[in-house]
Design an enzyme around this catalytic site. Structure first.
Site, PDB file in Angstrom:
ATOM      1  N   GLU A  94     -81.468   3.954  57.526  1.00  0.00           N
ATOM      2  CA  GLU A  94     -80.730   5.219  57.407  1.00  0.00           C
ATOM      3  C   GLU A  94     -81.470   6.153  56.455  1.00  0.00           C
ATOM      4  O   GLU A  94     -82.417   5.738  55.800  1.00  0.00           O
ATOM      5  CB  GLU A  94     -79.326   4.963  56.824  1.00  0.00           C
TER       6      GLU A  94
ATOM      7  N   LYS B 106     -81.572   8.327  52.975  1.00  0.00           N
ATOM      8  CA  LYS B 106     -80.933   8.258  51.659  1.00  0.00           C
ATOM      9  C   LYS B 106     -80.599   9.691  51.247  1.00  0.00           C
ATOM     10  O   LYS B 106     -81.472  10.459  50.854  1.00  0.00           O
ATOM     11  CB  LYS B 106     -81.853   7.601  50.635  1.00  0.00           C
TER      12      LYS B 106
HETATM   13  S1  IVH Z   1     -75.556   2.136  50.771  1.00  0.00           S
HETATM   14  C1  IVH Z   1     -74.139  -1.535  48.353  1.00  0.00           C
HETATM   15  N1  IVH Z   1     -76.604   4.085  52.193  1.00  0.00           N
HETATM   16  O1  IVH Z   1     -77.676   5.926  47.053  1.00  0.00           O
HETATM   17  C2  IVH Z   1     -74.843  -0.437  49.037  1.00  0.00           C
HETATM   18  N2  IVH Z   1     -76.290   4.460  49.865  1.00  0.00           N
HETATM   19  O2  IVH Z   1     -77.744   3.228  44.940  1.00  0.00           O
HETATM   20  C3  IVH Z   1     -74.203   0.882  48.825  1.00  0.00           C
HETATM   21  N3  IVH Z   1     -76.968   6.711  49.116  1.00  0.00           N
HETATM   22  O3  IVH Z   1     -75.484   6.593  44.931  1.00  0.00           O
HETATM   23  C4  IVH Z   1     -75.026   2.076  49.117  1.00  0.00           C
HETATM   24  N4  IVH Z   1     -77.611   7.447  51.078  1.00  0.00           N
HETATM   25  O4  IVH Z   1     -74.447   7.126  47.201  1.00  0.00           O
HETATM   26  C5  IVH Z   1     -76.222   3.693  50.962  1.00  0.00           C
HETATM   27  N5  IVH Z   1     -77.496   5.721  53.604  1.00  0.00           N
HETATM   28  C6  IVH Z   1     -77.100   5.321  52.362  1.00  0.00           C
HETATM   29  C7  IVH Z   1     -77.184   6.166  51.241  1.00  0.00           C
HETATM   30  C8  IVH Z   1     -76.785   5.696  50.000  1.00  0.00           C
HETATM   31  C9  IVH Z   1     -77.468   7.741  49.791  1.00  0.00           C
HETATM   32  C10 IVH Z   1     -76.727   6.716  47.658  1.00  0.00           C
HETATM   33  C11 IVH Z   1     -75.411   6.135  47.244  1.00  0.00           C
HETATM   34  C12 IVH Z   1     -75.689   5.595  45.874  1.00  0.00           C
HETATM   35  C13 IVH Z   1     -77.140   5.294  45.933  1.00  0.00           C
HETATM   36  C14 IVH Z   1     -77.358   3.786  46.102  1.00  0.00           C
END
Ligand code: IVH
Length: 801
Positions: A121, A123
């Site tokens: 995905e 980020k």
């Molecule tokens: S998954 C346990 N997917 O990145 C896993 N996080 O440290 C939970 N973020 O501040 C996160 N895009 O808000 C995930 N496609 C994505 C993301 C994402 C941005 C941010 C999230 C968090 C940081 C992860």
């Protein structure tokens, strides 16, 4: 008072309609009703709720406008902690392979065997949010906080139109959605423009703006901020009968519930699949409408995620793989101004070197005087520099807290008044290169040096443009040589290039070295290196037979880019016709508006430019593809069409046609006695008369007629056979295996097709090569046919390669 059933039913109906229309508009980007209809229903619901407050529900769309300001946010305990993920700091492809290797190791899969299935995905660069839906209704939204306790920002989150207040379909009784609130770049820019217009401070970047908006105590302010949302996971869950077995299935389900899930996601096979995704997104990044700081890889099977578990509060099944940062902090060492080809004066910040967007940046454009004032960039300031994709680095904003200050005169320990050490930026009044006046015309944002080709900076830029790869493509004529040729007066105009001799070049080099106090290596060993000079002479000679379009582009006519040059070359076929063409004749060509037509005609009306062109031709430059004018002219030279583009007030297309019936040639119009004309309304006649009275207009009409007749006479007798791609529009994206972009374009155009820069429903084919980016995605989403190089060649009737 109890509310009667029909009113309750109407309120429910309005809520459902508004949910649906809102989703179509904000999530699907495909509205089915006009905005006014949405507004009308919205006001009707507002009125019902005002009259019957008991009808208000927690999922009412009227909550989207915000509510009473809060004294503070309430804490929220996350039932499932909101963890962060490990960041892979190796920004190369190796980072993806390292993650795959660690997953394989943890799962004891060994080196061989089936690849692990992942989901990759984007980020998103925003703020993590938890959305709690009970029985499909959004009942609470919370920030991440420290991961265990967040803040209740429900009122604010309800104002985000993309976030459904009620889920679609068969949502589980308890579903906590996790995702990112962010702000699109275009929304951010528009918002900042409004902020400034209202006399407020601009926001520094979309992430800060989004975070600030979500943490507003007054939700009516949040409601005015253009926030967006992407869901990327789940937290607490209960009672989900058909709970997916994979993360990708989970995202598909969230999408089905009406939540925005970014389409730019993909299942990937093993480390190689992750690398492919990483590379593809890196190419796409600059074109995305929002900021990302990397990609996220997750093991797709939820069973495997459970098996892998966590280590020190980070999942072993996910990793963030960063891209080089697009923004960085540095300091301004000086603010210089540069003079461009058209004399445009551009302020440039000289920066302490900083690594950003994958390169070391030492200069950043400040665009123009207003921009510098608006951002108030000063020497000594700490600034945020941004470099996205291949764009020129720019200064985004100043970190005011770090501005160097000095004590006010007279200040002492007890009145420590301070003022900035450096004054605000001001443009110089004289060109720093030639000393001519700097002028900024009324309503213009760009200030210009008034020196014209007297200004050596403008001459250098004109030559640099002329020699460019997409223009005359003179190999070996680097920036330094151009500077020296102009400064030491070997070259005044572009034609002088073609008269340079080997001796000239060697002498120039010797003088330049002397001036700069450089002892050339080769002189030291007692011989003169002349290979570069020979190459340059050869490069100049090789440019003598350019395509007409390239020569036209190379001339540096204002507003004439590559595509206008191509249009002129295609239609006229001959430089001799173009340099005599009056503006109306240019104006009838496709995509040539009044500004462009006037600019071309003005350029050729300038004797100096005609002389420069003659000098070029005399030096042996000659377009290689001079040909008869396009047969399309027959239609374009319709006299009524020509009349319509003269810019005569009240002469509408209909009146132009009537005038052409009365006076069938421009020469007849030039000679006409308007007062004696019958069949046109008096106001049209008066306007015609006034126009004809303007000095030069009658002469121009005669000239127009002469050119019209000359053009008609030179048209080929028969229409040429149309190519196989006649009338088709193609878009090229990515790198093709054997054809360069220019070659592919030439092949397509030779077959009568058109190459466009962007994909739309009107595109007939997208030709995609390696590392094709957003254009391919768009083609697929619009159902446009996609070809590879072999497919293109097949279409052109060539043998497959
Ligand atoms: S998954 C346990 N997917 O990145 C896993 N996080 O440290 C939970 N973020 O501040 C996160 N895009 O808000 C995930 N496609 C994505 C993301 C994402 C941005 C941010 C999230 C968090 C940081 C992860």
């Amino acid at each position: 008072m109890t509310v009667s059933d029909p009113i309750t039913a109407r309120a429910a109906e309005l809520r459902a309609l508004l949910h649906r229309y809102g989703h179509e508009y904000y999530v699907l980007d495909a509205p089915t009703v006009p905005d006014a209809e949405y507004d009308r229903l919205f006001r009707e619901l507002e009125a019902l709720e005002a009259a019957h407050p008991e009808l208000k529900t927690v999922d009412s769309p009227t909550l989207r406008v915000g509510g009473k300001p809060l004294p503070q946010f309430q804490p929220v305990q996350h039932a499932v902690p909101m963890l962060s993920i490990r960041t892979e700091t190796d920004v190369t492809a190796a980072g993806a392979l390292a993650f795959d290797a660690s997953v394989r190791k943890e799962l004891a899969l060994g080196d061989a065997g089936a690849p692990v299935q992942y989901i990759a995905e984007l980020k998103f660069d925003g703020l993590a949010i938890s959305l709690r839906y009970e029985q499909g209704v959004l009942i609470r939204a919370a920030t991440r906080g420290d991961g265990v306790t967040g803040e209740d920002v429900t009122q604010n989150i309800r104002t985000i139109r993309q976030i459904p207040l009620r889920l679609h379909g068969e949502a589980p009784p308890l579903l906590e959605v996790r995702g990112e609130v962010y702000m699109r770049r275009d929304d951010f820019d528009a918002m900042n423009e409004k902020q400034l217009a209202a006399g407020n401070k601009a926001f520094v970047n979309p992430r800060n703006a989004a975070a600030g908006a979500v943490r507003q105590l007054d939700s009516t302010i949040t409601a005015t901020r253009p926030l967006s949302f992407f869901a990327y996971g789940v937290g607490e869950l209960a009672g989900w009968i058909s709970e997916p077995q994979t993360h990708s299935g989970l995202l598909d389900a969230l999408d089905g519930f009406g939540l925005p899930v970014c389409a730019e996601r993909a299942q990937a096979q093993g480390g190689a699949g992750l690398v492919t995704f990483h590379d593809r997104v890196a190419g796409l990044r600059a074109d995305l409408p929002f900021d990302i700081d990397g990609v996220v890889y997750k093991v797709d099977a939820l069973a495997l995620q459970r098996e892998l578990g966590f280590r020190s509060r980070e999942p072993r099944w996910a990793v963030a793989h960063k891209f080089p940062a697009q923004e960085a902090l540095t300091t301004v060492e000086a603010i210089d101004v540069q003079v461009g080809r058209t004399g445009a004066i551009t302020p440039v910040a000289r920066l302490a070197p900083v690594f950003v967007g994958g390169v070391t940046v030492t200069n950043a454009t400040l665009h123009n005087e207003d921009e510098v004032r608006r951002k108030d960039v000063r020497v000594g300031d700490t600034v945020i520099v941004r470099r996205a994709g291949d764009v020129i680095p720019e200064v985004v904003g100043v970190v005011l807290e770090r501005r160097p200050m000095v004590a006010e005169p007279g200040a002492d320990l007890f009145s420590p008044a301070q003022r900035p050490q450096y004054a605000p930026f001001a443009l110089p009044a004289a060109c720093p290169v030639c000393g001519s006046h700097v002028v900024r015309e009324e309503g213009e944002t760009i200030a210009r040096c008034s020196g014209g080709l007297f200004c050596s900076a403008q001459r250098k830029e004109a030559i640099r443009h002329f020699a460019g790869r997409r223009m005359m493509d003179i190999e070996g004529l680097g920036e330094r040589y151009i500077d020296n040729l102009v400064e030491l007066e070997y070259v005044h105009g572009v034609a002088d290039l073609y008269r340079l001799t080997l001796d000239d070049l060697l002498e120039m080099k010797r003088r330049a070295d002397e001036r700069d106090g450089v002892v050339a290596e080769t002189v030291k060993v007692g011989q003169i290196a002349s290979k570069w000079a020979e190459n340059l002479i050869e490069g100049i000679a090789a440019s003598k037979r350019p395509l007409l379009a390239r020569l036209l582009f190379a001339l540096g006519i204002r507003h004439v880019g590559e595509s206008t040059a191509k249009t002129l070359a295609d239609w006229f076929g001959d430089l001799a016709l173009i340099r005599k063409a009056p503006a109306p004749l240019l104006r009838v060509l496709p995509d040539v508006g009044a500004t462009v037509a006037d600019s071309i005609a003005d350029f050729f009306a300038e004797p100096k430019n005609q002389q420069a062109l003659d000098a070029l031709l005399a030096a042996g430059v000659e377009p290689a593809d001079t040909h008869a004018p396009s047969t399309g002219w027959r239609e374009k030279l319709d006299v009524a069409e020509l009349y319509a583009v003269l810019g005569i007030a009240k002469l509408t297309p209909l009146r132009s046609r009537q005038l052409a019936e009365l006076l069938p040639t421009p020469a007849a119009l030039a000679a006409a006695d308007i007062a004696g004309l019958n069949g046109l309304p008096a106001d049209v006649l008066a306007s015609l008369q006034a126009w004809l009275a303007v000095d030069g207009h009658r002469g121009m009409l005669n000239e127009l007629d002469a050119q019209r007749i000359a053009l008609l006479a030179s048209l080929p007798a028969q229409a040429e056979v149309a190519g196989v791609l006649a009338g088709k529009t193609l878009v090229l994206t990515g790198t093709l295996p054997t054809l360069s972009r220019d070659e592919a374009q030439a092949l397509i155009e030779a077959a009568g097709g058109k190459v466009s820069g962007s994909v739309s429903k009107k595109t007939d084919y997208v030709v995609a090569g390696e590392a094709a980016g957003s254009k391919l995605v768009k083609a697929e989403s619009l159902g446009v046919a996609v070809l590879d190089e072999a497919g293109l060649r097949a279409l052109l009737g060539e043998v497959e390669v």
